[in-house]
Design a protein around this motif. Structure first.
Motif, PDB file in Angstrom:
ATOM      1  N   VAL A   1       4.315   5.442  -5.762  1.00 12.16           N
ATOM      2  CA  VAL A   1       4.357   5.416  -7.218  1.00 12.16           C
ATOM      3  C   VAL A   1       3.315   6.369  -7.805  1.00 12.16           C
ATOM      4  CG1 VAL A   1       3.948   3.969  -9.255  1.00 12.16           C
ATOM      5  CG2 VAL A   1       5.317   3.094  -7.347  1.00 12.16           C
ATOM      6  N   SER A   2       2.107   6.363  -7.241  1.00 15.07           N
ATOM      7  CA  SER A   2       1.043   7.216  -7.763  1.00 15.07           C
ATOM      8  C   SER A   2       1.389   8.697  -7.623  1.00 15.07           C
ATOM      9  CB  SER A   2      -0.270   6.902  -7.041  1.00 15.07           C
ATOM     10  OG  SER A   2      -1.335   7.633  -7.597  1.00 15.07           O
ATOM     11  N   VAL A   3       1.945   9.090  -6.486  1.00 17.82           N
ATOM     12  CA  VAL A   3       2.336  10.492  -6.278  1.00 17.82           C
ATOM     13  C   VAL A   3       3.501  10.861  -7.184  1.00 17.82           C
ATOM     14  CG1 VAL A   3       3.323  12.114  -4.596  1.00 17.82           C
ATOM     15  CG2 VAL A   3       1.440  10.605  -3.925  1.00 17.82           C
ATOM     16  N   ALA A   4       4.465   9.938  -7.321  1.00 17.90           N
ATOM     17  CA  ALA A   4       5.624  10.212  -8.173  1.00 17.90           C
ATOM     18  C   ALA A   4       5.203  10.398  -9.624  1.00 17.90           C
ATOM     19  CB  ALA A   4       6.631   9.076  -8.051  1.00 17.90           C
ATOM     20  N   GLU A   5       4.267   9.597 -10.106  1.00 21.94           N
ATOM     21  CA  GLU A   5       3.817   9.696 -11.497  1.00 21.94           C
ATOM     22  C   GLU A   5       3.084  11.004 -11.753  1.00 21.94           C
ATOM     23  OE1 GLU A   5       1.493   6.169 -11.936  1.00 21.94           O
ATOM     24  OE2 GLU A   5       3.186   4.939 -12.632  1.00 21.94           O
ATOM     25  N   ARG A   6       2.372  11.511 -10.768  1.00 19.11           N
ATOM     26  CA  ARG A   6       1.534  12.701 -10.961  1.00 19.11           C
ATOM     27  C   ARG A   6       2.162  13.973 -10.393  1.00 19.11           C
ATOM     28  NH1 ARG A   6      -1.164   8.125 -10.380  1.00 19.11           N
ATOM     29  NH2 ARG A   6      -3.036   7.720 -11.612  1.00 19.11           N
ATOM     30  N   GLU A   7       3.265  13.806  -9.657  1.00 18.06           N
ATOM     31  CA  GLU A   7       3.969  14.942  -9.044  1.00 18.06           C
ATOM     32  C   GLU A   7       3.015  15.791  -8.207  1.00 18.06           C
ATOM     33  OE1 GLU A   7       5.944  17.057 -12.195  1.00 18.06           O
ATOM     34  OE2 GLU A   7       7.553  15.582 -12.319  1.00 18.06           O
TER      35      GLU A   7
ATOM     36  N   THR B   1      -2.201  15.389  -4.033  1.00 16.94           N
ATOM     37  CA  THR B   1      -3.653  15.375  -4.220  1.00 16.94           C
ATOM     38  C   THR B   1      -4.047  14.416  -5.335  1.00 16.94           C
ATOM     39  OG1 THR B   1      -3.827  17.680  -3.489  1.00 16.94           O
ATOM     40  CG2 THR B   1      -5.688  16.769  -4.725  1.00 16.94           C
ATOM     41  N   ALA B   2      -3.422  14.593  -6.504  1.00 16.62           N
ATOM     42  CA  ALA B   2      -3.743  13.716  -7.637  1.00 16.62           C
ATOM     43  C   ALA B   2      -3.254  12.294  -7.384  1.00 16.62           C
ATOM     44  CB  ALA B   2      -3.121  14.272  -8.916  1.00 16.62           C
ATOM     45  N   GLY B   3      -2.104  12.180  -6.728  1.00 19.69           N
ATOM     46  CA  GLY B   3      -1.575  10.853  -6.439  1.00 19.69           C
ATOM     47  C   GLY B   3      -2.466  10.063  -5.499  1.00 19.69           C
ATOM     48  N   ALA B   4      -3.045  10.745  -4.521  1.00 17.99           N
ATOM     49  CA  ALA B   4      -3.953  10.071  -3.590  1.00 17.99           C
ATOM     50  C   ALA B   4      -5.182   9.564  -4.324  1.00 17.99           C
ATOM     51  CB  ALA B   4      -4.352  11.029  -2.475  1.00 17.99           C
ATOM     52  N   VAL B   5      -5.709  10.382  -5.247  1.00 17.24           N
ATOM     53  CA  VAL B   5      -6.863   9.948  -6.037  1.00 17.24           C
ATOM     54  C   VAL B   5      -6.492   8.725  -6.873  1.00 17.24           C
ATOM     55  CG1 VAL B   5      -8.445  10.582  -7.891  1.00 17.24           C
ATOM     56  CG2 VAL B   5      -7.893  12.243  -6.101  1.00 17.24           C
ATOM     57  N   GLY B   6      -5.317   8.754  -7.476  1.00 18.62           N
ATOM     58  CA  GLY B   6      -4.882   7.619  -8.286  1.00 18.62           C
ATOM     59  C   GLY B   6      -4.716   6.349  -7.481  1.00 18.62           C
ATOM     60  N   ALA B   7      -4.320   6.487  -6.220  1.00 22.70           N
ATOM     61  CA  ALA B   7      -4.155   5.309  -5.357  1.00 22.70           C
ATOM     62  C   ALA B   7      -5.451   4.906  -4.683  1.00 22.70           C
ATOM     63  CB  ALA B   7      -3.090   5.594  -4.302  1.00 22.70           C
TER      64      ALA B   7
ATOM     65  N   ALA C   1       0.830  -1.207   0.000  1.00 23.96           N
ATOM     66  CA  ALA C   1       0.000   0.000   0.000  1.00 23.96           C
ATOM     67  C   ALA C   1       0.866   1.259   0.000  1.00 23.96           C
ATOM     68  CB  ALA C   1      -0.923  -0.008   1.208  1.00 23.96           C
ATOM     69  N   ALA C   2       1.974   1.216   0.742  1.00 29.23           N
ATOM     70  CA  ALA C   2       2.861   2.380   0.790  1.00 29.23           C
ATOM     71  C   ALA C   2       3.510   2.633  -0.563  1.00 29.23           C
ATOM     72  CB  ALA C   2       3.928   2.171   1.864  1.00 29.23           C
TER      73      ALA C   2
ATOM     74  N   ALA D   1       9.944   0.042  -6.565  1.00 33.85           N
ATOM     75  CA  ALA D   1       8.578   0.214  -6.057  1.00 33.85           C
ATOM     76  C   ALA D   1       7.555  -0.103  -7.142  1.00 33.85           C
ATOM     77  CB  ALA D   1       8.388   1.638  -5.538  1.00 33.85           C
ATOM     78  N   ILE D   2       7.856   0.315  -8.375  1.00 34.84           N
ATOM     79  CA  ILE D   2       6.949   0.006  -9.488  1.00 34.84           C
ATOM     80  C   ILE D   2       6.860  -1.501  -9.697  1.00 34.84           C
ATOM     81  CG2 ILE D   2       6.634   0.217 -11.978  1.00 34.84           C
ATOM     82  CD1 ILE D   2       7.876   3.021 -11.785  1.00 34.84           C
ATOM     83  N   LYS D   3       8.002  -2.179  -9.643  1.00 32.31           N
ATOM     84  CA  LYS D   3       7.997  -3.640  -9.798  1.00 32.31           C
ATOM     85  C   LYS D   3       7.170  -4.303  -8.704  1.00 32.31           C
ATOM     86  CE  LYS D   3      12.548  -3.992 -12.024  1.00 32.31           C
ATOM     87  NZ  LYS D   3      13.944  -4.487 -11.877  1.00 32.31           N
ATOM     88  N   LEU D   4       7.309  -3.811  -7.469  1.00 33.63           N
ATOM     89  CA  LEU D   4       6.551  -4.405  -6.364  1.00 33.63           C
ATOM     90  C   LEU D   4       5.049  -4.220  -6.575  1.00 33.63           C
ATOM     91  CD1 LEU D   4       7.452  -4.234  -2.615  1.00 33.63           C
ATOM     92  CD2 LEU D   4       5.111  -3.855  -3.339  1.00 33.63           C
TER      93      LEU D   4
END
Length: 312
Positions: free
Chosen positions: A15-21, A24-30, A9-10, A73-76
């Motif tokens: 990964v989601s925050v890193a992709e969206r920089e 806020t958007a990363g939390a939505v993606g996750a 989960a972490a 992290a992406i692989k995991l």
């Protein structure tokens, strides 16, 4: 180092925050709130021992350390998704169940429908008891409904005789009725169907047959249920059967007066988890499938392919 860290989960939040920089958007993606995403990333940073992001007023930027661990992290995260998908596919692999030839197809359809709702596809493999046992031992079926003695039965149905016009339907049947009468050359036989050709049934029948003074040939085992029923329909012979079977073939059914016999079944399973999941949705419906009643009062066991048992 953080304790009780949900690493998957972490990493998903990271990964989601890193992709969206963006947190806020990363939390939505996750699929979580921003506060949850922040806590998970903070816990991951504590776990790894370094900061993952530089936070500015406008955007979130990966640190050099964060860029270094992001591929892992992406692989995991990808591996976790693949594992979940593989598990779902495995859950939906067909579960094969060995059943008697005389099973109720309508009940089977209801079991299959309930299994589909519970992510288990059930396929029914009818066969004679010996065929089902061989298929189970060889791994061709994962579950098997096996005939057992009453003390092991989970489902059971009383046995009686199916006959034409012999006696009144409400009278119990006694073996002395089969004694040959003067002037009658042919002997009336009692046929066993393969489901009942087991020591706990046959041995008791042979004792009663001998006590009634009948000939050994008056107790016979048919090759199939249809063969036995055909003999009863075309002659004065009788069939040891359940009342449901007698009704299905248009015969009259009489309870046994000399002794009480039941046809009992237990579930044999190759894997305990499969049998537990199967019984959750199919257990009550197996009563209709087997035209029987549940045996209550004591814990019943499921036999494994390796001879072990476990209580259900």
């Amino acid at each position: 180092m953080a304790r009780n860290l949900d690493l998957r989960a972490a990493c998903e939040a990271f990964v989601s925050v890193a992709e969206r920089e963006s947190f806020t958007a990363g939390a939505v993606g996750a699929g979580v709130t921003q506060s949850v995403a922040s806590r998970r990333i903070a816990a991951l940073e504590q776990h790894l021992g370094a900061r993952l992001f530089e936070r500015t007023s406008r955007r979130v930027v990966l640190t050099e350390f964060g860029r270094g661990v992001l591929p892992s992290a992406i692989k995991l995260v990808d591996a976790s998704l693949e594992l979940s998908e593989d598990a779902e596919r495995s859950h939906r692999l067909p579960v094969t169940l060995g059943v008697p030839h005389a099973y109720d197809p309508a009940a089977a359809a209801r079991i299959a429908a309930a299994g589909s709702d519970g992510s288990m596809n059930v396929e029914f493999v009818p066969g004679l008891p010996q065929e089902r046992e061989a298929a189970f031992a060889a791994g061709r079926v994962s579950l098997n409904l096996e005939p057992v003695a009453p003390d092991r039965a989970r489902w059971a149905a009383p046995l009686g005789v199916g006959c034409g016009d012999r006696g009144r339907p409400d009278d119990d049947f006694y073996f002395t009725e089969l004694r040959p009468h003067r002037g009658i050359r042919s002997l009336v036989r009692l046929w066993l169907v393969p489901e009942d050709d087991a020591p706990h049934v046959r041995d008791r029948l042979e004792l009663v047959r001998n006590g009634a003074g009948l000939a050994p040939t008056q107790l016979r085992t048919a090759a199939s249920l249809i063969t036995a029923m055909a003999a009863a329909l075309s002659s004065d012979d009788l069939v040891l059967c359940t009342s449901a079977e007698a009704d299905a073939f248009g015969l009259r059914w009489r309870a046994l007066g000399d002794l009480r016999l039941v046809r009992g079944y237990a579930l044999a399973a190759r894997e305990r988890d499969v049998s537990s999941r199967f019984l959750e949705f199919a257990g009550p419906r197996l009563v209709d499938l087997l035209h029987s009643e549940p045996v209550t009062g004591i814990a019943r066991e499921t036999r494994s392919a390796h001879g072990g048992t476990h209580a259900d």
